[in-house]
Design an enzyme around this catalytic site. Structure first.
Site, PDB file in Angstrom:
ATOM      1  N   CYS A   1      53.945   9.830 -13.280  1.00 59.35           N
ATOM      2  CA  CYS A   1      55.007  10.848 -13.325  1.00 59.35           C
ATOM      3  C   CYS A   1      56.287  10.240 -12.786  1.00 59.35           C
ATOM      4  O   CYS A   1      56.312   9.120 -12.291  1.00 59.35           O
ATOM      5  CB  CYS A   1      54.579  12.027 -12.464  1.00 59.35           C
ATOM      6  SG  CYS A   1      52.944  12.626 -12.881  1.00 59.35           S
TER       7      CYS A   1
ATOM      8  N   ARG B   1      58.665   8.153 -17.925  1.00 64.47           N
ATOM      9  CA  ARG B   1      57.438   8.025 -17.147  1.00 64.47           C
ATOM     10  C   ARG B   1      56.469   9.171 -17.421  1.00 64.47           C
ATOM     11  O   ARG B   1      55.326   9.132 -16.953  1.00 64.47           O
ATOM     12  CB  ARG B   1      57.765   7.991 -15.651  1.00 64.47           C
ATOM     13  CG  ARG B   1      58.679   6.838 -15.239  1.00 64.47           C
ATOM     14  CD  ARG B   1      58.969   6.907 -13.752  1.00 64.47           C
ATOM     15  NE  ARG B   1      57.744   6.767 -13.022  1.00 64.47           N
ATOM     16  CZ  ARG B   1      57.219   5.592 -12.669  1.00 64.47           C
ATOM     17  NH1 ARG B   1      57.838   4.476 -12.996  1.00 64.47           N
ATOM     18  NH2 ARG B   1      56.081   5.517 -12.030  1.00 64.47           N
TER      19      ARG B   1
ATOM     20  N   TRP C   1      53.256  13.407 -16.201  1.00 63.18           N
ATOM     21  CA  TRP C   1      52.335  12.899 -17.221  1.00 63.18           C
ATOM     22  C   TRP C   1      50.969  13.416 -16.789  1.00 63.18           C
ATOM     23  O   TRP C   1      50.436  13.008 -15.761  1.00 63.18           O
ATOM     24  CB  TRP C   1      52.326  11.369 -17.256  1.00 63.18           C
ATOM     25  CG  TRP C   1      51.600  10.837 -18.453  1.00 63.18           C
ATOM     26  CD1 TRP C   1      52.122  10.619 -19.700  1.00 63.18           C
ATOM     27  CD2 TRP C   1      50.222  10.451 -18.540  1.00 63.18           C
ATOM     28  NE1 TRP C   1      51.149  10.132 -20.541  1.00 63.18           N
ATOM     29  CE2 TRP C   1      49.966  10.028 -19.862  1.00 63.18           C
ATOM     30  CE3 TRP C   1      49.153  10.435 -17.631  1.00 63.18           C
ATOM     31  CZ2 TRP C   1      48.712   9.583 -20.296  1.00 63.18           C
ATOM     32  CZ3 TRP C   1      47.904  10.002 -18.053  1.00 63.18           C
ATOM     33  CH2 TRP C   1      47.701   9.584 -19.378  1.00 63.18           C
TER      34      TRP C   1
ATOM     35  N   ASN D   1      52.939  11.754  -7.527  1.00 67.37           N
ATOM     36  CA  ASN D   1      52.684  10.836  -8.650  1.00 67.37           C
ATOM     37  C   ASN D   1      51.458  10.015  -8.277  1.00 67.37           C
ATOM     38  O   ASN D   1      51.470   9.302  -7.276  1.00 67.37           O
ATOM     39  CB  ASN D   1      53.880   9.901  -8.881  1.00 67.37           C
ATOM     40  CG  ASN D   1      53.540   8.817  -9.922  1.00 67.37           C
ATOM     41  OD1 ASN D   1      52.630   8.974 -10.723  1.00 67.37           O
ATOM     42  ND2 ASN D   1      54.258   7.701  -9.859  1.00 67.37           N
ATOM     43  N   GLY D   2      50.393  10.141  -9.048  1.00 69.11           N
ATOM     44  CA  GLY D   2      49.153   9.403  -8.739  1.00 69.11           C
ATOM     45  C   GLY D   2      47.948  10.282  -9.000  1.00 69.11           C
ATOM     46  O   GLY D   2      48.047  11.312  -9.681  1.00 69.11           O
TER      47      GLY D   2
ATOM     48  N   GLU E   1      50.217  -6.851 -31.943  1.00 67.64           N
ATOM     49  CA  GLU E   1      51.374  -6.177 -31.343  1.00 67.64           C
ATOM     50  C   GLU E   1      52.067  -5.265 -32.356  1.00 67.64           C
ATOM     51  O   GLU E   1      52.455  -4.135 -32.045  1.00 67.64           O
ATOM     52  CB  GLU E   1      52.364  -7.207 -30.779  1.00 67.64           C
ATOM     53  CG  GLU E   1      53.632  -6.643 -30.184  1.00 67.64           C
ATOM     54  CD  GLU E   1      53.435  -5.616 -29.079  1.00 67.64           C
ATOM     55  OE1 GLU E   1      54.413  -4.907 -28.766  1.00 67.64           O
ATOM     56  OE2 GLU E   1      52.306  -5.480 -28.560  1.00 67.64           O
TER      57      GLU E   1
ATOM     58  N   LYS F   1      52.632  -1.240 -31.859  1.00 68.03           N
ATOM     59  CA  LYS F   1      53.959  -0.608 -31.947  1.00 68.03           C
ATOM     60  C   LYS F   1      53.915   0.562 -32.931  1.00 68.03           C
ATOM     61  O   LYS F   1      54.403   1.651 -32.667  1.00 68.03           O
ATOM     62  CB  LYS F   1      55.030  -1.622 -32.381  1.00 68.03           C
ATOM     63  CG  LYS F   1      55.414  -2.613 -31.287  1.00 68.03           C
ATOM     64  CD  LYS F   1      56.315  -2.066 -30.236  1.00 68.03           C
ATOM     65  CE  LYS F   1      55.632  -1.624 -28.962  1.00 68.03           C
ATOM     66  NZ  LYS F   1      54.826  -2.518 -28.215  1.00 68.03           N
TER      67      LYS F   1
ATOM     68  N   GLU G   1      51.962   3.522 -31.507  1.00 66.17           N
ATOM     69  CA  GLU G   1      52.698   4.217 -30.436  1.00 66.17           C
ATOM     70  C   GLU G   1      53.816   5.087 -30.988  1.00 66.17           C
ATOM     71  O   GLU G   1      54.040   6.202 -30.535  1.00 66.17           O
ATOM     72  CB  GLU G   1      53.337   3.189 -29.493  1.00 66.17           C
ATOM     73  CG  GLU G   1      52.393   2.457 -28.583  1.00 66.17           C
ATOM     74  CD  GLU G   1      53.188   1.553 -27.647  1.00 66.17           C
ATOM     75  OE1 GLU G   1      53.512   2.008 -26.540  1.00 66.17           O
ATOM     76  OE2 GLU G   1      53.520   0.427 -28.045  1.00 66.17           O
TER      77      GLU G   1
ATOM     78  N   HIS H   1      34.743  -9.923 -43.210  1.00 71.10           N
ATOM     79  CA  HIS H   1      33.544  -9.562 -42.444  1.00 71.10           C
ATOM     80  C   HIS H   1      33.482  -8.061 -42.174  1.00 71.10           C
ATOM     81  O   HIS H   1      32.843  -7.615 -41.215  1.00 71.10           O
ATOM     82  CB  HIS H   1      33.513 -10.362 -41.140  1.00 71.10           C
ATOM     83  CG  HIS H   1      33.646 -11.844 -41.377  1.00 71.10           C
ATOM     84  ND1 HIS H   1      32.650 -12.600 -41.965  1.00 71.10           N
ATOM     85  CD2 HIS H   1      34.699 -12.678 -41.192  1.00 71.10           C
ATOM     86  CE1 HIS H   1      33.058 -13.855 -42.087  1.00 71.10           C
ATOM     87  NE2 HIS H   1      34.303 -13.924 -41.638  1.00 71.10           N
TER      88      HIS H   1
ATOM     89  N   LYS I   1      55.827   5.170 -19.774  1.00 66.69           N
ATOM     90  CA  LYS I   1      56.275   3.780 -19.749  1.00 66.69           C
ATOM     91  C   LYS I   1      55.438   2.905 -18.830  1.00 66.69           C
ATOM     92  O   LYS I   1      55.040   1.790 -19.169  1.00 66.69           O
ATOM     93  CB  LYS I   1      57.742   3.723 -19.325  1.00 66.69           C
ATOM     94  CG  LYS I   1      58.340   2.341 -19.279  1.00 66.69           C
ATOM     95  CD  LYS I   1      58.406   1.742 -20.650  1.00 66.69           C
ATOM     96  CE  LYS I   1      58.883   0.325 -20.705  1.00 66.69           C
ATOM     97  NZ  LYS I   1      58.722  -0.285 -22.012  1.00 66.69           N
TER      98      LYS I   1
HETATM   99  C1  AGP Z   1      53.645  -1.009 -24.843  1.00 68.53           C
HETATM  100  O1  AGP Z   1      54.595  -0.633 -25.762  1.00 68.53           O
HETATM  101  C2  AGP Z   1      53.158   0.091 -24.015  1.00 68.53           C
HETATM  102  N1  AGP Z   1      54.187   0.734 -23.337  1.00 68.53           N
HETATM  103  C3  AGP Z   1      52.010  -0.296 -23.103  1.00 68.53           C
HETATM  104  O2  AGP Z   1      50.968  -0.802 -23.888  1.00 68.53           O
HETATM  105  C4  AGP Z   1      52.354  -1.330 -22.031  1.00 68.53           C
HETATM  106  O3  AGP Z   1      52.517  -2.580 -22.603  1.00 68.53           O
HETATM  107  C5  AGP Z   1      51.198  -1.384 -21.026  1.00 68.53           C
HETATM  108  O4  AGP Z   1      51.080  -0.122 -20.440  1.00 68.53           O
HETATM  109  C6  AGP Z   1      51.432  -2.454 -19.968  1.00 68.53           C
HETATM  110  O5  AGP Z   1      52.574  -2.139 -19.240  1.00 68.53           O
HETATM  111  P1  AGP Z   1      53.209  -3.251 -18.264  1.00 68.53           P
HETATM  112  O6  AGP Z   1      53.645  -4.408 -19.087  1.00 68.53           O
HETATM  113  O7  AGP Z   1      54.347  -2.528 -17.619  1.00 68.53           O
HETATM  114  O8  AGP Z   1      52.135  -3.613 -17.283  1.00 68.53           O
END
Ligand code: AGP
Length: 611
Positions: free
Chosen positions: A2, A27, A73, A99-100, A484, A488, A491, A507, A606
């Site tokens: 959060c 966040r 979150w 937060n946690g 990757e 992307k 997401e 396979h 994030k």
């Molecule tokens: C990537 O676009 C995501 N936001 C997520 O997979 C991110 O890479 C992952 O949470 C790791 O975050 P970090 O690099 O801040 O540790």
């Protein structure tokens, strides 16, 4: 993960907190809320984005010079008004944001229910708050003491900030595992999960460490540990400009950050790639070069996009340094009881430096005697403070939830680390070293040329924006790039996308191919090129909708598809830094084309500060 914001001082608290919550919305954006104390303790909270709360409060009397704010979150309890923070204690004396995750909240809740406490939400936070309230009432102690007693009995991660009706000029905050930074102003203090809500008011900050408790008034910042010993705050200067966290005229932070890459890659190389001396200068690497070059094994630990950077690094380090590399998902490494031997080096890759899975995994490896080398973007982050040494990626603040510029900067730093070790080990020839130095030096200009072609990539993207599934394929260094690209797209567009080694298709996954399935190949010129072209023919034979990222001037695939995205030629080892950029733009334009909020994709945040 959060977002936490709080203020105490002489200014109106609400506008400062509201603006701060908007800055931290990446966040978490399931709900938000504020609590303001001005004789009365008023709590306002709303499901949805911060804008919903702002609209709901238009015209409301919000006068106060002390307050707390939260953007959520959801972990415990679905996104809703009643699960939104802040929460009020049974006595109505305390309001708290958190937060946690409190892992032993269920047991605490049982005890409190037995004492007649009633809960208005499903959150672990309300349980911790009432646990503190109960200690306060029954021990007749100060709030500070009650918080200390309570925190010694909870298991989990937290940043908490409390408002107390009976101490209307004081905030109490505490941290373990989740990030907290306090900004020091003139007779005012700003609290936040990271520096972005603070930067426009002050550059003087204190990063709070685990098991620290802060008692904050307008003109006082008192730090203590859970043993009630006073700690001298370590005040640092923020090296961050407000413009860096603004959209700068772009529609989205994600698009801005994609277009920043020629500069961020240049910033990452600057002062490290010494073309004149023909050498790489990285203090953190130099200090530990002996341990790095004689490492028995390098274990890369990361999550998500950072894990993909680790996979590219595996290929590069094994090729250049001839040191065995393993790439571990932090969450699996943490609980798998891994073998870590003396002489192993752990490379922790993280943009935020706050990812809980990575943080706890490296703390475990550190206990077993491994050296921790951090490749991080956020200066002063928790993983930076746990690492023995490291290298920052200097990509600047990354606000868009989907990581873009941090990924290319991670690849640049990891490539420079590998080159430096290889040079010291003499595991590559001086000619190869100089060649790769020049290749790295050319990347910013080549990235600029790819971005100049954004319109073409947009056209390709919009031709496939209605897809329901997507495959990304690559071989060698381009395999992690394919992974990757798929991440992307998942997401940003919510399309189910998978990345695969191209040769793996036979396979099983090739069964997915039909005339509705877009199959994107990262097919730039390298040692695997011919094989990749024949893999494309296999897909073409089954009517798959081919898309390919190719090397400029390569016409070997003209007959297979019109959806060709050319990129400047580069050494196969350097190419991943460039080849991912069209995939970032593709997912961006498909996401925007589907009318989605690409900066705040659903269900994501994030930095993942809970396990
Ligand atoms: C990537 O676009 C995501 N936001 C997520 O997979 C991110 O890479 C992952 O949470 C790791 O975050 P970090 O690099 O801040 O540790």
């Amino acid at each position: 993960m959060c977002g936490i914001v709080a203020y105490v001082g002489h200014q109106e608290a609400y506008p400062i907190i509201l603006k701060g919550l908007k800055r931290l919305e990446y966040r978490g954006y399931d709900s938000s809320g504020v609590a303001l104390l001005d004789q009365e303790l008023n709590v306002f909270k709303k499901q949805g984005k911060v804008a919903e709360l702002e609209n709901a409060l238009n015209g409301t009397q919000l006068k106060a010079t002390i307050g707390i704010g939260h953007t959520r979150w959801a972990t415990h309890g679905e996104p809703s008004d009643r699960n939104a923070h802040p929460h009020l204690s049974k006595s109505g004396r305390l309001a708290m944001i958190h937060n946690g995750i409190i892992e032993n909240y269920a047991a605490l809740k049982q005890d409190l229910l037995a004492k007649g406490y009633v809960f208005h939400s499903d959150t672990d936070t309300e349980v911790l708050l009432n646990f503190i309230d109960d200690i306060l009432v029954n021990n007749n102690c100060s709030l500070e003491e009650a918080v200390r007693i309570a925190l010694k009995r909870v298991v989990g991660a937290y940043v908490i900030v409390l408002l107390d009706k009976e101490n209307p000029d004081t905030l109490i905050a505490a941290r373990k595992g989740s990030p907290l930074v306090i900004g020091i102003g003139k007779d005012e203090h700003f609290l936040a999960s990271d520096a972005s809500p603070i930067i426009e008011y002050t550059k003087e900050v204190v990063y709070i460490n685990d098991y620290e408790l802060a008692i904050i008034k307008g003109d006082q910042l008192l730090l203590k540990n859970l043993g009630n010993e006073v700690i001298t705050p370590f005040v640092q200067q923020l090296d961050l400009e407000l413009a860096a966290i603004e959209k700068g005229g772009y529609d989205h932070f994600m698009l801005k950050e994609i277009h920043e890459q020629p500069h961020t890659i240049f910033d990452c190389l600057r002062g490290r790639l010494d073309m004149a001396k023909g050498d790489i200068v990285m203090g953190g690497v130099q200090q530990h070069i002996d341990k790095l070059m004689h490492a028995n094994r390098i274990i890369i630990i990361a999550c998500g996009t950072s894990w993909h950077a680790g996979l590219v690094a595996e290929y590069i380090i094994e090729e250049l340094c001839r040191i065995p590399v393993e790439v571990e998902y932090a969450s699996e490494f943490r609980y798998r009881n891994p073998i870590v031997n003396k002489g192993d080096v752990i490379v922790a890759i993280s943009q935020s430096g706050e990812t809980a899975d990575t943080l706890v995994a490296i703390e475990k490896a550190k206990e077993q005697g491994a050296m921790i080398f951090g490749v991080l973007n956020v200066v002063g982050s928790s993983i930076a403070r746990v690492s023995h040494a490291g290298a920052y990626t200097h990509a600047g603040p990354e606000i868009g939830v989907a990581s873009t510029k941090a990924f290319t900067a991670q690849l640049v730093v990891l490539t420079m680390i590998a080159l430096k070790i290889a040079k010291e080990k003499k595991s590559i020839s001086p000619e190869r070293f100089q060649h790769l130095m020049r290749e790295l030096n050319d990347v910013p200009a080549k990235a600029e040329r790819i971005l100049a072609n954004a319109e073409l990539i947009k056209e390709v993207a919009l031709r496939h924006a209605t897809a329901t599934s997507f495959l990304f394929l690559g071989r060698g260094y381009n395999f992690p790039v394919a992974l990757e690209g798929a991440l992307k797209l998942k997401e940003i567009s919510y399309i189910h996308a998978e990345g695969y080694p191209a040769a793996e298709m036979k396979h099983g996954p090739i069964a997915l191919v039909d005339d509705q399935l877009p199959v994107l190949f990262v097919a730039t010129k390298d040692a695997y090129h011919e094989k990749v072209v024949s893999n494309m023919q296999e897909i073409n034979a089954r009517k798959g909708k081919l898309i390919a990222v190719i090397t400029e001037g390569d016409h070997t695939m003209d007959s297979l598809t019109a959806d060709l995205i050319p990129v400047p030629a580069a050494d196969e080892l350097i190419a991943p830094i460039l080849n991912v950029i069209p995939l970032q733009l593709l997912s961006y334009y498909i996401g925007v084309g589907r009318g989605l909020d690409v900066d705040r994709p659903r269900n994501l945040a994030k930095s993942v500060t809970v396990e």
